[in-house]
Design an enzyme around this catalytic site. Structure first.
Site, PDB file in Angstrom:
ATOM      1  N   LYS A 180       0.834  -1.208   0.000  1.00 53.81           N
ATOM      2  CA  LYS A 180       0.000   0.000   0.000  1.00 53.81           C
ATOM      3  C   LYS A 180       0.868   1.257   0.000  1.00 53.81           C
ATOM      4  O   LYS A 180       0.589   2.232  -0.700  1.00 53.81           O
ATOM      5  CB  LYS A 180      -0.916  -0.020   1.219  1.00 53.81           C
ATOM      6  N   GLY A 227     -12.445  -5.135   5.340  1.00 53.82           N
ATOM      7  CA  GLY A 227     -13.793  -5.611   5.600  1.00 53.82           C
ATOM      8  C   GLY A 227     -14.655  -5.518   4.360  1.00 53.82           C
ATOM      9  O   GLY A 227     -14.369  -4.766   3.434  1.00 53.82           O
TER      10      GLY A 227
END
Lengths: 436, 436
Positions: A205, A302
């Protein structure tokens, strides 16, 4: 207007979430986008389960290539993950003239240059908001919200698993291994947690954040990566006493001679907002020369938080797919012909502050020896604490916080310290960032 | 490509900052936008001072209408402020076919519907990132970053002056008036601080946030506004003891029967990140149904932070000015034909938790009377503290935190409480939000 037709590759956690959010908020999304965004085709390994999930709303196939080659599909959403078949699928989708939305940080951190080049040559978009910090619109913030700025640095908690583990270690004074087991039981950590706890996921990331902050090619292989598996509870405790919390940060900084790109456990002043980001939450701090510090906080993973980012990208692509390609936001925030060749610096050349802990004989002159070695290496000491132990012969732990120093010098000093006869342990060395 | 030509109306703090940032970061901005963005004309009241400031880089005029009517100008940046001449200038710029960038929250909160309608009819953009929370790209985050979501509520610290005052009141236990004087001396508060301390500025910004969160017209005149000038230090102290901090929040919530739109001092759990936003900083918390809570933090005012937002808008307009108007992001985030007519609810219909403080005789049965009145009004008590005083006859302060209740019922109960012979003060009533 006709709906935009989306092909979904993968119906796992994020794929399922994307399908669900697009269906549940179809009206709200169309009110914004000006047209419906509809998943018409889904690929999944388990056909029966996928059909149960999507009902009659979309066709389900097992071969994802059937989707990327389907002329009726406008946008391909790649949610398979990994750098194998996902790469083939994304390249093929682009070859077929389709825009791509992906949450795949590993793929872009490793093959982004190839993928973005192909996309640019075909006038196509590859959107990846979901690849970094889940639902937090951090890619958009940096690429579009902070365009006035010369970005100076970015520092982020961009892996929820490790932040959860660090929060629990601190709250309850438990060692890493115990908390990891608990995190696995709770579903916050994978059965094989290596990618998360060793910092690899965060480095994927960070690689993307560095590229869009500074306009450099993705260079994952140049990132310095340390995880939290070697971190001991006692350092978390001492850091706390000194007014710091330890977070696994992805840090990228622009310096005159190049770019720092590093993931490691980091002491951060406890009063900073980012030090108070607890549990599985993510936060990214961005320093721009005009705006100063800005912070972006939310759920980094999530089903629905990640789907939120995927769908936001779908809305953007829906809006912009008829615009001139050269007027769209460039993949890496800077125009392809303006990409910088600033080098990624070696970790030896990094300049930051340090936390050093070492066990010594509790005897006259020992501290003076340590201080002398640090001074000779041009390392100045910001603060120091000494913790006596109950051992015989008497021993003490000494903890130094240094001012900014070059890592190479710190490592040389550590070697000299460890060679002292009065020193009875390895030096624990952690990096410290004031982020102020 | 030819540079985009910008006309700057106003060379005050933000205008000067915009000119400076565009000049200093010209190269970095062009690397992103794909072309140069150049201020070619500036209007200012003091011609000599303005000329000193911009040198030979731009033409300086005193009449701003000369700029909005200049055919060579592509984008007009309105930084004059207020709702008088600024409105005329923005409408005229649009009539002349020019895109507009503005930092003027008062103007858009009051005349936004008229301005956006004209802009839409002409296929023009009116961008206003700088109008809310300075350099934080919160307009972009909500309008573009969270498009997947049904937004449930937004709560923000969107006025730095009042947050600075509240931080100082809490830190040092000082009364409002003392801290205000200090804030004025430091330049954090204006000589006439009414707009800031009475919540009007926050309500302007909240009005815009509500419109882009829910797709409703701007309705500033329906906002409920309370400032911090009546807040006493003792309530800040008691709130702290109960685990809360008091912040001036702008809150807008979507309910089944309409939209809540309110600015007032609010108790927030101390452990929430937003409760720890101190000094003149801003932060906005947005709850979406898919993404959950996200928070955006940064400097809400000042020369360069605000300029950062103005310039980001200039880059966006530069990119999108050749795109089909119907594919651009709509002014209020939702397509003009999808704007909702959900009503703004009266403050009497608001449902939230409350902090109630009252002084009573310290005698048997008094607490029972209070509890009975609250129970009869369907208000349940979450926690209670009692503070004895040293007075004779003995008195006590009682503080209740209630569970969620309708404000109308709370007000009725307060009237009954104040009528009790054992009650010797007005009831201090503050609202409490868990933001969880």
């Amino acid at each position: 207007m006709e709906p935009i037709r989306v092909g979904l590759l993968g119906l796992g956690v994020v794929g399922g979430g994307t399908f669900k959010v697009l269906a549940r908020n179809a009206e709200e999304i169309a009110r914004r986008a000006g047209r419906r965004i509809v998943v018409t085709k889904v690929s999944a390994r388990d056909l029966t389960r996928a059909k149960e999930r999507v009902g009659n709303d979309a066709e389900v196939v097992t071969d994802p290539f059937e989707i990327v080659r389907d002329p009726s599909i406008d946008i391909v959403v790649e949610l398979i993950g990994g750098t194998g078949i996902a790469r083939d699928l994304v390249l093929e989708a682009l070859a077929q003239g389709k825009h791509v939305v992906t949450a795949n940080k590993a793929l872009l951190a490793k093959h982004g240059n190839e993928i973005f080049a192909l996309a640019s040559s075909k006038g196509l978009m590859v959107s990846f908001e979901a690849a970094v910090a889940g639902g937090i619109p951090i890619i958009k913030a940096i690429r579009e919200g902070l365009t006035a700025n010369r970005i100076e640095w970015v520092a982020g908690i961009i892996n929820g698993t490790t932040n959860f583990i660090l929060s629990e270690m601190r709250d309850r004074g438990l060692p890493f291994a115990d908390v990891l087991k608990e995190a696995q039981a709770l579903g916050y950590a994978e059965a094989d947690p290596t990618f998360d706890v060793e910092g690899v996921d965060a480095a994927h990331k960070l690689t993307l954040l560095a590229s869009i902050a500074f306009g450099i090619p993705v260079q994952f292989d140049r990132a310095h990566i340390e995880g939290i598996s070697q971190l001991s509870a006692v350092d978390i405790k001492y850091a706390e006493e000194l007014g710091y919390r330890i977070k696994l940060l992805g840090i990228t900084k622009r310096r005159a001679d190049g770019i720092e790109l590093r993931v490691h456990p980091t002491l951060v002043p406890s009063k900073r907002l980012i030090a108070n980001v607890e549990g599985a939450m993510n936060a990214v701090l961005v320093k721009g020369d005009a705006v100063g510090d800005t912070l972006y906080y939310g759920k980094g993973a999530g089903e629905e938080p990640t789907a939120s980012a995927v769908v936001a990208d779908l809305v953007d692509v829906t809006r912009l797919h008829t615009a001139d390609p050269e007027h769209r936001v460039p993949h890496l925030a800077f125009q392809p012909d303006s990409i910088s060749d600033a080098p990624i610096l070696s970790i030896d050349d990094v300049s930051t502050s340090y936390y050093l802990r070492v066990e010594v004989q509790d005897a006259p002159g020992v501290l003076a020896d340590l201080a002398r070695i640090l001074a000779d290496a041009s390392i100045s000491i910001g603060s120091m604490i000494q913790k006596p132990s109950a051992d015989a012969p008497p021993r003490a732990e000494i903890i130094f916080l240094t001012h900014e120093a070059v890592e190479r010098n710190v490592n040389s000093a550590i070697a000299l310290i460890e060679a002292l006869p009065t020193v009875s342990s390895k030096v624990t060395r952690l990096r410290l960032e004031n982020l102020g």
